[in-house]
Design a protein around this motif. Structure first.
Motif, PDB file in Angstrom:
ATOM      1  N   SER A 277       0.732  -1.254   0.058  1.00 16.71           N
ATOM      2  CA  SER A 277       0.084   0.104   0.044  1.00 16.71           C
ATOM      3  C   SER A 277       0.696   1.286  -0.079  1.00 16.71           C
ATOM      4  O   SER A 277       0.490   2.007  -0.564  1.00 16.71           O
ATOM      5  N   LEU A 278       1.981   1.247   0.760  1.00 15.61           N
ATOM      6  CA  LEU A 278       2.978   2.175   0.711  1.00 15.61           C
ATOM      7  C   LEU A 278       3.732   2.389  -0.473  1.00 15.61           C
ATOM      8  O   LEU A 278       3.723   3.727  -1.203  1.00 15.61           O
ATOM      9  N   ALA A 279       3.987   1.417  -1.267  1.00 13.76           N
ATOM     10  CA  ALA A 279       4.697   1.374  -2.379  1.00 13.76           C
ATOM     11  C   ALA A 279       3.801   1.983  -3.703  1.00 13.76           C
ATOM     12  O   ALA A 279       4.009   2.435  -4.570  1.00 13.76           O
ATOM     13  N   THR A 280       2.251   1.838  -3.273  1.00 12.94           N
ATOM     14  CA  THR A 280       1.366   2.187  -4.234  1.00 12.94           C
ATOM     15  C   THR A 280       1.071   3.904  -4.419  1.00 12.94           C
ATOM     16  O   THR A 280       0.882   4.426  -4.931  1.00 12.94           O
ATOM     17  N   VAL A 281       0.960   4.079  -2.816  1.00  8.27           N
ATOM     18  CA  VAL A 281       0.570   5.530  -2.546  1.00  8.27           C
ATOM     19  C   VAL A 281       1.611   6.650  -2.572  1.00  8.27           C
ATOM     20  O   VAL A 281       1.555   7.648  -2.956  1.00  8.27           O
ATOM     21  N   MET A 282       2.895   6.201  -1.951  1.00 12.31           N
ATOM     22  CA  MET A 282       3.770   7.188  -1.928  1.00 12.31           C
ATOM     23  C   MET A 282       4.362   7.796  -3.325  1.00 12.31           C
ATOM     24  O   MET A 282       4.747   9.068  -3.177  1.00 12.31           O
ATOM     25  N   PRO A 283       4.807   7.126  -4.260  1.00 22.16           N
ATOM     26  CA  PRO A 283       5.077   7.781  -5.419  1.00 22.16           C
ATOM     27  C   PRO A 283       4.036   8.646  -5.983  1.00 22.16           C
ATOM     28  O   PRO A 283       4.436   9.743  -6.437  1.00 22.16           O
ATOM     29  N   LEU A 284       2.901   8.273  -5.786  1.00 21.58           N
ATOM     30  CA  LEU A 284       1.737   9.495  -6.249  1.00 21.58           C
ATOM     31  C   LEU A 284       1.759  10.702  -5.553  1.00 21.58           C
ATOM     32  O   LEU A 284       1.477  11.728  -6.119  1.00 21.58           O
ATOM     33  N   THR A 285       2.206  10.826  -4.294  1.00 12.58           N
ATOM     34  CA  THR A 285       2.250  11.881  -3.321  1.00 12.58           C
ATOM     35  C   THR A 285       3.706  12.669  -3.575  1.00 12.58           C
ATOM     36  O   THR A 285       3.767  13.772  -3.639  1.00 12.58           O
ATOM     37  N   LEU A 286       4.946  11.881  -3.541  1.00  7.81           N
ATOM     38  CA  LEU A 286       6.253  12.399  -3.688  1.00  7.81           C
ATOM     39  C   LEU A 286       6.477  13.077  -5.447  1.00  7.81           C
ATOM     40  O   LEU A 286       7.466  13.838  -5.202  1.00  7.81           O
ATOM     41  N   ASN A 287       5.570  12.313  -6.194  1.00 11.09           N
ATOM     42  CA  ASN A 287       6.254  12.901  -7.566  1.00 11.09           C
ATOM     43  C   ASN A 287       5.902  14.477  -7.608  1.00 11.09           C
ATOM     44  O   ASN A 287       6.973  15.115  -8.306  1.00 11.09           O
ATOM     45  N   PRO A 288       4.962  14.955  -7.323  1.00  9.45           N
ATOM     46  CA  PRO A 288       4.806  16.558  -7.701  1.00  9.45           C
ATOM     47  C   PRO A 288       5.907  17.394  -6.743  1.00  9.45           C
ATOM     48  O   PRO A 288       6.375  18.374  -7.071  1.00  9.45           O
ATOM     49  N   ILE A 289       6.350  16.805  -5.294  1.00  3.71           N
ATOM     50  CA  ILE A 289       7.405  17.378  -4.686  1.00  3.71           C
ATOM     51  C   ILE A 289       8.629  17.265  -5.100  1.00  3.71           C
ATOM     52  O   ILE A 289       9.484  18.057  -5.290  1.00  3.71           O
ATOM     53  N   ILE A 290       8.896  16.170  -5.652  1.00  7.61           N
ATOM     54  CA  ILE A 290      10.410  15.748  -6.551  1.00  7.61           C
ATOM     55  C   ILE A 290      10.464  16.407  -7.774  1.00  7.61           C
ATOM     56  O   ILE A 290      11.411  17.258  -7.988  1.00  7.61           O
ATOM     57  N   TYR A 291       9.603  16.257  -8.698  1.00  8.17           N
ATOM     58  CA  TYR A 291       9.764  16.611  -9.864  1.00  8.17           C
ATOM     59  C   TYR A 291       9.064  17.848 -10.455  1.00  8.17           C
ATOM     60  O   TYR A 291       9.860  18.505 -11.184  1.00  8.17           O
ATOM     61  N   GLY A 292       7.920  18.314  -9.796  1.00  9.24           N
ATOM     62  CA  GLY A 292       7.483  19.570 -10.018  1.00  9.24           C
ATOM     63  C   GLY A 292       8.045  20.736  -9.179  1.00  9.24           C
ATOM     64  O   GLY A 292       8.783  21.627  -9.770  1.00  9.24           O
ATOM     65  N   LEU A 293       8.044  20.741  -7.836  1.00  4.03           N
ATOM     66  CA  LEU A 293       8.157  21.739  -6.880  1.00  4.03           C
ATOM     67  C   LEU A 293       9.911  21.701  -6.788  1.00  4.03           C
ATOM     68  O   LEU A 293      10.155  22.694  -6.310  1.00  4.03           O
ATOM     69  N   GLN A 294      10.520  20.757  -7.106  1.00  2.86           N
ATOM     70  CA  GLN A 294      11.791  21.064  -6.959  1.00  2.86           C
ATOM     71  C   GLN A 294      12.597  21.304  -8.335  1.00  2.86           C
ATOM     72  O   GLN A 294      13.740  21.141  -8.475  1.00  2.86           O
ATOM     73  N   THR A 295      11.781  21.469  -9.320  1.00  2.00           N
ATOM     74  CA  THR A 295      12.535  21.837 -10.877  1.00  2.00           C
ATOM     75  C   THR A 295      12.496  23.414 -10.704  1.00  2.00           C
ATOM     76  O   THR A 295      11.490  24.023 -10.407  1.00  2.00           O
ATOM     77  N   GLN A 296      13.493  24.030 -11.286  1.00  2.00           N
ATOM     78  CA  GLN A 296      13.894  25.291 -11.174  1.00  2.00           C
ATOM     79  C   GLN A 296      12.685  26.173 -11.791  1.00  2.00           C
ATOM     80  O   GLN A 296      12.084  27.135 -11.438  1.00  2.00           O
TER      81      GLN A 296
END
Length: 318
Positions: A277-296
């Motif tokens: 369940s964590l492996a399913t949910v966490m990528p969907l949550t971390l994606n915008p933080i890592i790829y979006g909000l950490q992109t210059q």
């Protein structure tokens, strides 16, 4: 008796979801899932809003990022509220058709996330290996065609799996040992010929997990080879820095899935369910933080949009 089971079609009125029951202090995990869902909704909505409002971000790369954020938001919305409703409020019974619909949306979004990472890896590969031809090779039409193809492919694969479930007769247990209407635990409850379901259960991970991962690994091998031949050490680091967000998403998505599917049989059932369940949910949550909000580019755009909003409020107050 076996012949009778094979000739009598039994479609249950309900399934029973039981994957997260009986785990000590599991309520804390549900609270955690709720906050994770809120972060996912806010993060993915912000990323989509920034890309939509800033015309400078309407490039092929950010069309793929927008699609990734949309799929993440849609996937978490399809999964987490229903999981909380089932286990937190005790609604363990789920109608047959609702279960298949639940399965379809969850698996479609998880598949699309993998395919989106392929599109983004192609973008990085062309940008680094063919920087002068990037505008020609990575166009809006190409990215939109890729996204449309990936949606069609994911829907076709999952719809086939769901369609094969409808031919099964459930004459014994209807208890699903998972936290949602998981394909494997559902089809194994069938008491007639399971061969087509086993085939799609083995084929789908190859198409959704292994083929995309092979392409991504291959693209980074090409990037590494190209940089080793042409770039200085400083240029290599600069080029690889543009890939860190994408590589982080690849690791977050693929490593837990590979670990669970490889060592799942040696993990306790409850631990496997929580891990999955964590492996399913966490990528969907971390994606915008890592790829979006950490992109210059997105950070600069967000600052600009907030600045314009503040100036508008000040002007309105005057």
């Amino acid at each position: 008796m076996t012949a009778e089971k094979n000739t009598t079609f039994v479609q249950p009125a309900n399934f029973i979801i039981s994957g997260l029951t009986g785990i000590p202090n599991i309520t804390l995990y549900y609270v955690f899932l709720f906050f994770v869902y809120i972060v996912s909704v806010v993060g993915n909505t912000v990323v989509m809003a920034v890309i939509y409002l800033d015309h400078n971000l309407r490039t092929p790369k950010y069309i793929a990022v927008f699609n990734l954020a949309f799929v993440d938001l849609f996937g978490n919305t399809a999964l987490v509220p229903k999981v909380l409703d089932i286990f937190l409020f005790g609604h363990y019974y789920i109608p047959y058709n609702d279960c298949l619909t639940f399965l379809f949306f969850c698996y479609t979004c998880l598949s699309l996330q993998s395919f989106n990472l392929v599109a983004l890896s192609y973008d990085r590969m062309v940008a680094i290996i063919f920087p002068l031809h990037y505008q020609v090779k990575v166009t809006h039409r190409l990215i939109l065609s890729l996204i449309a193809f990936f949606w069609l492919l994911a829907i076709t694969i999952i719809l086939t799996a769901v369609g094969l479930l409808t031919r099964l007769s459930f004459c014994d247990s209807v208890v699903i040992q998972s936290y949602f209407c998981d394909h494997g635990p559902v089809y194994r409850l069938g008491c007639n010929d399971l061969t087509p379901n086993r085939v799609i259960a083995h084929l789908a991970p190859v198409l959704v997990l292994w083929v995309p991962l092979a392409f991504i690994v291959g693209s980074y091998c090409c990037i590494g080879y190209s940089l080793s031949k042409t770039a200085t050490c400083r240029e290599r680091l600069k080029a690889l820095k543009t890939c860190t967000s994408h590589l982080s998403l690849v690791a977050i998505y693929f490593l837990p899935a590979l670990f669970i599917f490889t060592f799942g049989s040696t993990i306790l059932p409850n631990a496997r369910t929580v891990s999955l369940s964590l492996a399913t949910v966490m990528p969907l949550t971390l994606n915008p933080i890592i790829y979006g909000l950490q992109t210059q580019e997105i950070k600069e755009s967000l600052k600009k949009l907030l600045k314009v909003k503040m100036q508008f409020k000040i002007s309105a107050n005057k």
